[in-house]
Motif scaffolding. Structure first.
Motif, PDB file in Angstrom:
ATOM      1  N   ASN A   7       0.831  -1.206   0.000  1.00 43.88           N
ATOM      2  CA  ASN A   7       0.000   0.000   0.000  1.00 43.88           C
ATOM      3  C   ASN A   7       0.865   1.256   0.000  1.00 43.88           C
ATOM      4  N   LYS A   8       2.017   1.211   0.676  1.00 39.34           N
ATOM      5  CA  LYS A   8       2.941   2.352   0.647  1.00 39.34           C
ATOM      6  C   LYS A   8       3.428   2.570  -0.784  1.00 39.34           C
ATOM      7  N   LEU A   9       3.799   1.480  -1.450  1.00 40.21           N
ATOM      8  CA  LEU A   9       4.246   1.581  -2.843  1.00 40.21           C
ATOM      9  C   LEU A   9       3.117   2.079  -3.736  1.00 40.21           C
ATOM     10  N   LEU A  10       1.898   1.610  -3.462  1.00 39.65           N
ATOM     11  CA  LEU A  10       0.737   2.058  -4.229  1.00 39.65           C
ATOM     12  C   LEU A  10       0.525   3.559  -4.056  1.00 39.65           C
ATOM     13  N   LYS A  11       0.664   4.054  -2.832  1.00 37.43           N
ATOM     14  CA  LYS A  11       0.509   5.497  -2.604  1.00 37.43           C
ATOM     15  C   LYS A  11       1.544   6.281  -3.401  1.00 37.43           C
ATOM     16  N   ASP A  12       2.781   5.758  -3.466  1.00 46.35           N
ATOM     17  CA  ASP A  12       3.811   6.408  -4.294  1.00 46.35           C
ATOM     18  C   ASP A  12       3.354   6.479  -5.745  1.00 46.35           C
ATOM     19  N   GLU A  13       2.814   5.364  -6.232  1.00 45.48           N
ATOM     20  CA  GLU A  13       2.389   5.320  -7.634  1.00 45.48           C
ATOM     21  C   GLU A  13       1.204   6.249  -7.885  1.00 45.48           C
ATOM     22  N   LEU A  14       0.257   6.278  -6.957  1.00 46.05           N
ATOM     23  CA  LEU A  14      -0.896   7.175  -7.114  1.00 46.05           C
ATOM     24  C   LEU A  14      -0.447   8.632  -7.117  1.00 46.05           C
ATOM     25  N   SER A  15       0.529   8.950  -6.282  1.00 49.01           N
ATOM     26  CA  SER A  15       1.079  10.298  -6.268  1.00 49.01           C
ATOM     27  C   SER A  15       1.751  10.616  -7.604  1.00 49.01           C
ATOM     28  N   SER A  16       2.475   9.642  -8.130  1.00 47.56           N
ATOM     29  CA  SER A  16       3.133   9.842  -9.425  1.00 47.56           C
ATOM     30  C   SER A  16       2.111  10.077 -10.531  1.00 47.56           C
ATOM     31  N   VAL A  17       1.035   9.296 -10.508  1.00 46.24           N
ATOM     32  CA  VAL A  17      -0.025   9.470 -11.512  1.00 46.24           C
ATOM     33  C   VAL A  17      -0.580  10.889 -11.432  1.00 46.24           C
ATOM     34  N   GLU A  18      -0.890  11.350 -10.215  1.00 47.64           N
ATOM     35  CA  GLU A  18      -1.423  12.707 -10.037  1.00 47.64           C
ATOM     36  C   GLU A  18      -0.434  13.752 -10.545  1.00 47.64           C
ATOM     37  N   THR A  19       0.823  13.571 -10.199  1.00 46.05           N
ATOM     38  CA  THR A  19       1.847  14.549 -10.563  1.00 46.05           C
ATOM     39  C   THR A  19       2.029  14.630 -12.074  1.00 46.05           C
ATOM     40  N   TYR A  20       2.185  13.471 -12.708  1.00 52.42           N
ATOM     41  CA  TYR A  20       2.387  13.477 -14.154  1.00 52.42           C
ATOM     42  C   TYR A  20       1.152  13.984 -14.886  1.00 52.42           C
ATOM     43  N   GLN A  21      -0.020  13.703 -14.339  1.00 59.13           N
ATOM     44  CA  GLN A  21      -1.246  14.233 -14.950  1.00 59.13           C
ATOM     45  C   GLN A  21      -1.214  15.760 -14.921  1.00 59.13           C
ATOM     46  N   GLN A  22      -0.799  16.331 -13.789  1.00 54.13           N
ATOM     47  CA  GLN A  22      -0.712  17.792 -13.698  1.00 54.13           C
ATOM     48  C   GLN A  22       0.342  18.353 -14.641  1.00 54.13           C
ATOM     49  N   VAL A  23       1.469  17.661 -14.732  1.00 52.80           N
ATOM     50  CA  VAL A  23       2.536  18.120 -15.621  1.00 52.80           C
ATOM     51  C   VAL A  23       2.054  18.094 -17.074  1.00 52.80           C
ATOM     52  N   LEU A  24       1.358  17.020 -17.449  1.00 52.26           N
ATOM     53  CA  LEU A  24       0.845  16.938 -18.825  1.00 52.26           C
ATOM     54  C   LEU A  24      -0.161  18.046 -19.116  1.00 52.26           C
ATOM     55  N   GLU A  25      -1.008  18.348 -18.137  1.00 53.60           N
ATOM     56  CA  GLU A  25      -1.958  19.457 -18.324  1.00 53.60           C
ATOM     57  C   GLU A  25      -1.207  20.763 -18.503  1.00 53.60           C
ATOM     58  N   LYS A  26      -0.156  20.944 -17.727  1.00 57.75           N
ATOM     59  CA  LYS A  26       0.640  22.169 -17.809  1.00 57.75           C
ATOM     60  C   LYS A  26       1.335  22.260 -19.169  1.00 57.75           C
ATOM     61  N   ILE A  27       1.835  21.129 -19.663  1.00 55.75           N
ATOM     62  CA  ILE A  27       2.495  21.113 -20.974  1.00 55.75           C
ATOM     63  C   ILE A  27       1.507  21.515 -22.067  1.00 55.75           C
ATOM     64  N   GLU A  29      -0.935  23.521 -21.722  1.00 56.29           N
ATOM     65  CA  GLU A  29      -1.165  24.967 -21.604  1.00 56.29           C
ATOM     66  C   GLU A  29       0.031  25.770 -22.110  1.00 56.29           C
ATOM     67  N   ASP A  30       1.233  25.241 -21.851  1.00 59.13           N
ATOM     68  CA  ASP A  30       2.454  25.981 -22.159  1.00 59.13           C
ATOM     69  C   ASP A  30       3.467  25.022 -22.781  1.00 59.13           C
ATOM     70  N   ALA A  31       3.537  24.995 -24.080  1.00 57.80           N
ATOM     71  CA  ALA A  31       4.377  24.039 -24.810  1.00 57.80           C
ATOM     72  C   ALA A  31       5.863  24.199 -24.500  1.00 57.80           C
ATOM     73  N   THR A  32       6.279  25.344 -23.966  1.00 57.84           N
ATOM     74  CA  THR A  32       7.700  25.540 -23.669  1.00 57.84           C
ATOM     75  C   THR A  32       8.144  24.723 -22.456  1.00 57.84           C
ATOM     76  N   LEU A  33       7.200  24.204 -21.673  1.00 62.98           N
ATOM     77  CA  LEU A  33       7.559  23.445 -20.466  1.00 62.98           C
ATOM     78  C   LEU A  33       8.112  22.065 -20.770  1.00 62.98           C
ATOM     79  N   GLY A  34       7.773  21.485 -21.887  1.00 67.66           N
ATOM     80  CA  GLY A  34       8.298  20.160 -22.141  1.00 67.66           C
ATOM     81  C   GLY A  34       7.633  19.471 -23.310  1.00 67.66           C
ATOM     82  N   ASP A  35       8.051  18.257 -23.507  1.00 67.23           N
ATOM     83  CA  ASP A  35       7.564  17.450 -24.610  1.00 67.23           C
ATOM     84  C   ASP A  35       6.712  16.317 -24.063  1.00 67.23           C
TER      85      ASP A  35
END
Length: 146
Positions: A7-27, A29-35
């Motif tokens: 479950n600790k590992l799962l929480k890490d993965e769920l956090s990663s999913v949330e984070t990357y989802q936010q990063v993709l949304e940001k990308i 909005e602003d193409a200069t942030l990444g690919d």
């Protein structure tokens, strides 16, 4: 004990999913942030890892965590870093999160009572994926710094 570890590992993965989802949304909005072509596969792999861990926990008779807990704040920190400090800081924060996740997987493998099916999943799929994400982010950081 092993359900707690998974479950600790799962929480890490769920956090990663949330984070990357936010990063993709940001990308988007602003193409200069990444690919998104480099970030999307990492996001998808974290989603798959979370699903695999949920399955392992259920197989062991446990109830999988449904949220990222304290690690969810990592997503907010990355988001703030992207807004305030730019692409390099956001990529570095992502990489630090990946390194932390890899350490958690390595720690889990040290547990002698970890079920063999879970050990195999971590050794053959989850930890190698984390290590690959670290290398991808390292390359992206090198490009961002150039």
């Amino acid at each position: 004990m092993h359900i707690e570890t998974l479950n600790k590992l799962l929480k890490d993965e769920l956090s990663s999913v949330e984070t990357y989802q936010q990063v993709l949304e940001k990308i988007q909005e602003d193409a200069t942030l990444g690919d998104a072509a480099y970030i999307t596969p990492i996001y998808e792999e974290h989603k798959e890892a979370a699903a695999s861990l949920q399955g392992q926990i259920r197989n062991l008779g446990g109830t999988p965590s449904e949220d990222s807990g304290a690690w969810g704040t990592w997503a907010e920190i990355v988001q703030g870093g992207a807004n305030m400090l730019g692409k390099g800081a956001a990529l570095k924060a992502l990489q630090e999160g990946e390194k932390s996740g890899a350490e958690d997987y390595e720690e889990a493998l040290q547990e002698s009572d970890l079920p063999e099916e879970a050990r195999s999943l971590i050794q053959t799929k989850l930890l190698p994926a984390q290590q690959s994400h670290i290398r991808t982010l390292e390359r992206l950081l090198d490009v961002a710094a150039a």
